[in-house]
Design a protein around this motif. Structure first.
Motif, short mmCIF file in Angstrom:
data_model
loop_
_atom_site.label_atom_id
_atom_site.label_comp_id
_atom_site.label_asym_id
_atom_site.label_seq_id
_atom_site.Cartn_x
_atom_site.Cartn_y
_atom_site.Cartn_z
N THR A 36 78.48 54.14 36.39
CA THR A 36 79.32 55.27 35.99
C THR A 36 80.53 55.42 36.90
O THR A 36 81.66 55.65 36.44
CB THR A 36 78.50 56.58 36.01
OG1 THR A 36 77.35 56.41 35.17
CG2 THR A 36 79.32 57.73 35.51
N GLY B 112 83.30 52.95 36.17
CA GLY B 112 84.15 53.38 35.06
C GLY B 112 85.21 54.36 35.51
O GLY B 112 86.38 54.27 35.09
N ILE C 19 87.94 52.43 37.43
CA ILE C 19 88.86 51.73 36.55
C ILE C 19 89.86 52.72 35.95
O ILE C 19 91.06 52.45 35.87
CB ILE C 19 88.09 51.02 35.42
CG1 ILE C 19 87.17 49.95 36.00
CG2 ILE C 19 89.06 50.37 34.45
CD1 ILE C 19 86.27 49.31 34.98
N GLY C 20 89.36 53.88 35.52
CA GLY C 20 90.26 54.88 34.94
C GLY C 20 91.29 55.37 35.93
O GLY C 20 92.42 55.70 35.54
N TYR D 214 91.93 56.09 30.39
CA TYR D 214 90.88 56.77 31.14
C TYR D 214 89.76 57.25 30.21
O TYR D 214 88.58 57.02 30.48
CB TYR D 214 91.49 57.95 31.89
CG TYR D 214 90.55 58.62 32.85
CD1 TYR D 214 90.36 58.11 34.13
CD2 TYR D 214 89.85 59.77 32.49
CE1 TYR D 214 89.49 58.72 35.02
CE2 TYR D 214 88.98 60.39 33.37
CZ TYR D 214 88.81 59.86 34.64
OH TYR D 214 87.94 60.46 35.51
N ILE E 51 87.73 54.28 28.55
CA ILE E 51 86.79 53.65 29.48
C ILE E 51 85.57 54.54 29.69
O ILE E 51 84.42 54.07 29.69
CB ILE E 51 87.49 53.32 30.81
CG1 ILE E 51 88.47 52.17 30.61
CG2 ILE E 51 86.47 52.97 31.89
CD1 ILE E 51 89.30 51.86 31.81
N ASN E 52 85.80 55.82 29.88
CA ASN E 52 84.67 56.73 30.08
C ASN E 52 83.84 56.88 28.81
O ASN E 52 82.61 57.06 28.89
CB ASN E 52 85.18 58.09 30.55
CG ASN E 52 85.55 58.09 32.01
OD1 ASN E 52 84.71 58.23 32.88
ND2 ASN E 52 86.83 57.92 32.29
N VAL F 290 81.64 53.88 28.80
CA VAL F 290 80.55 54.06 29.77
C VAL F 290 79.47 54.95 29.18
O VAL F 290 78.27 54.66 29.30
CB VAL F 290 81.10 54.66 31.08
CG1 VAL F 290 79.96 55.09 32.00
CG2 VAL F 290 81.97 53.64 31.80
N ASP F 291 79.88 56.04 28.52
CA ASP F 291 78.89 56.94 27.91
C ASP F 291 78.09 56.25 26.82
O ASP F 291 76.89 56.50 26.65
CB ASP F 291 79.61 58.17 27.33
CG ASP F 291 80.12 59.10 28.41
OD1 ASP F 291 79.63 58.99 29.55
OD2 ASP F 291 81.03 59.90 28.13
N TYR G 120 75.66 53.62 28.53
CA TYR G 120 74.64 54.16 29.44
C TYR G 120 73.25 54.20 28.80
O TYR G 120 72.26 53.78 29.43
CB TYR G 120 75.06 55.55 29.91
CG TYR G 120 74.51 55.91 31.26
CD1 TYR G 120 75.25 55.66 32.41
CD2 TYR G 120 73.27 56.51 31.41
CE1 TYR G 120 74.76 55.99 33.67
CE2 TYR G 120 72.76 56.84 32.66
CZ TYR G 120 73.52 56.57 33.78
OH TYR G 120 73.03 56.88 35.02
#
Length: 327
Positions: A255, A258, A261-262, A307, A310-311, A314-315, A318
């Motif tokens: 997490t 991510g 990166i953002g 941003y 990417i998040n 990730v979500d 996960y």
């Protein structure tokens, strides 16, 4: 009858679960749109209220225009209209990914971003790999594993130091040592792989510190779990135990990766300016310096979209990586 009933309940559960995922995805997309809009609005407002006239900054200090010619240029770029009209016009064009032309270069903002994005993306990818490698190394060495006594206390302090050092200081130090003194790497440029080494290390250092801190805490918790004692009792090697513990501890670090990166674009402003690289960060620095509203707003929306995408990824990943979240 009970089999049919159970099948009906199972299908209803699947439909409910799919509906829940769809609502969660819709909520994330709405949040992403809100972040992009808020970022655009804030950037537009700040640039508008900054001192200085965009047209005068664009022309430079050596330009000598009478008020009539200056007013004509302002009308040509639309700066003579009320602020709300300018804002909604720019917002409508931004929704269509049309940010107009840069006041400084005269080129399309969208084309400039498309040209510069691969340079920053390559730099961000390499810096993330370096950050992960060093973050894992710091986390493992901070555990005081058998064969490495009393190294954990010293190594555990390194990530905090790396996070605390400003990026521009790291970049200048690397330039002075490896470019100017040792001459192992070029100081500037963005056309070859060798020019990417020092900027990538500069970007990776704070990321390695953050990942090292997060992963070290997660590994410490994982080593306190009963399964570690069980594996040791069964005679497992320390490497196999570390591999099992790393699998459990890697999720929080994933997490955080991510988020790193953002946030790379924000750090790239300093890094690409120090190393004279023609990427997104350098475009941002040029836009803010020259109060180029079109360019800065386009870059802000681009950064916000990167941003949130990417998040969002990730979500979505996960639950795949952690079965406990799926359940």
């Amino acid at each position: 009858m009970s089999i049919a009933k159970n099948a009906h309940v199972g299908s209803s559960f699947k439909v409910t679960k799919a509906g829940g995922k769809l609502r969660a995805l819709t909520r994330k997309l709405i949040q992403a749109a809100f972040v992009a809009w808020a970022s655009f609005t804030l950037a537009f407002a700040i640039l508008y209220w900054l001192p200085g006239d965009p047209v005068s900054i664009m022309l430079g200090p050596d330009a000598h225009l009478n008020p009539a010619e200056l007013a004509k240029l302002r009308a040509q770029y639309g700066f003579d209209r009320p602020i709300l009209i300018q804002y909604f016009d720019a917002l409508w064009r931004a929704v269509q990914l049309d940010f107009g032309k840069s006041l400084v270069t005269g080129k399309s903002v969208t084309e400039s971003i498309v040209t510069a994005a691969p340079v920053t993306a390559g730099l961000a990818a390499i810096s993330l790999i370096i950050a992960i490698l060093f973050g894992v190394l710091f986390a493992v060495m901070s555990l005081d594993l058998p064969g490495f006594p009393r190294t954990g206390f010293v190594v555990s302090k390194i990530p905090a130091v790396l996070v605390a050092i400003p990026t521009f200081v790291v970049g200048l130090l690397l330039l002075q040592i490896f470019a100017f003194t040792l001459r192992w790497a070029p100081a500037t440029g963005s056309n070859t792989w060798s020019t990417m080494v020092l900027p990538a290390i500069t970007l990776a250092i704070p990321g390695a510190g953050i990942l090292g801190q997060v992963l070290a805490k997660s590994l410490s918790r994982a080593y306190g779990e009963p399964f570690v004692r069980t594996l040791r009792a069964r005679g497992y090697s320390e490497f196999r135990i570390l591999r099992h513990a790393m699998r459990q501890a890697a999720l929080p670090a994933f997490t955080m990766a991510g988020l790193i990166i953002g946030g790379t674009i924000a750090s790239a402003v300093v890094t690409e300016t120090v190393f004279s690289r023609q990427g997104i960060g350098r475009l941002m620095q040029m836009g803010v310096t020259n109060k180029d509203i079109n360019l800065v707003c386009g870059l802000i929306v681009f950064s916000a979209l990167v941003y949130v995408i990417i998040n969002l990824l990730v979500d979505l990943l996960y639950p795949i990586l952690d079965p406990r979240v799926r359940s």
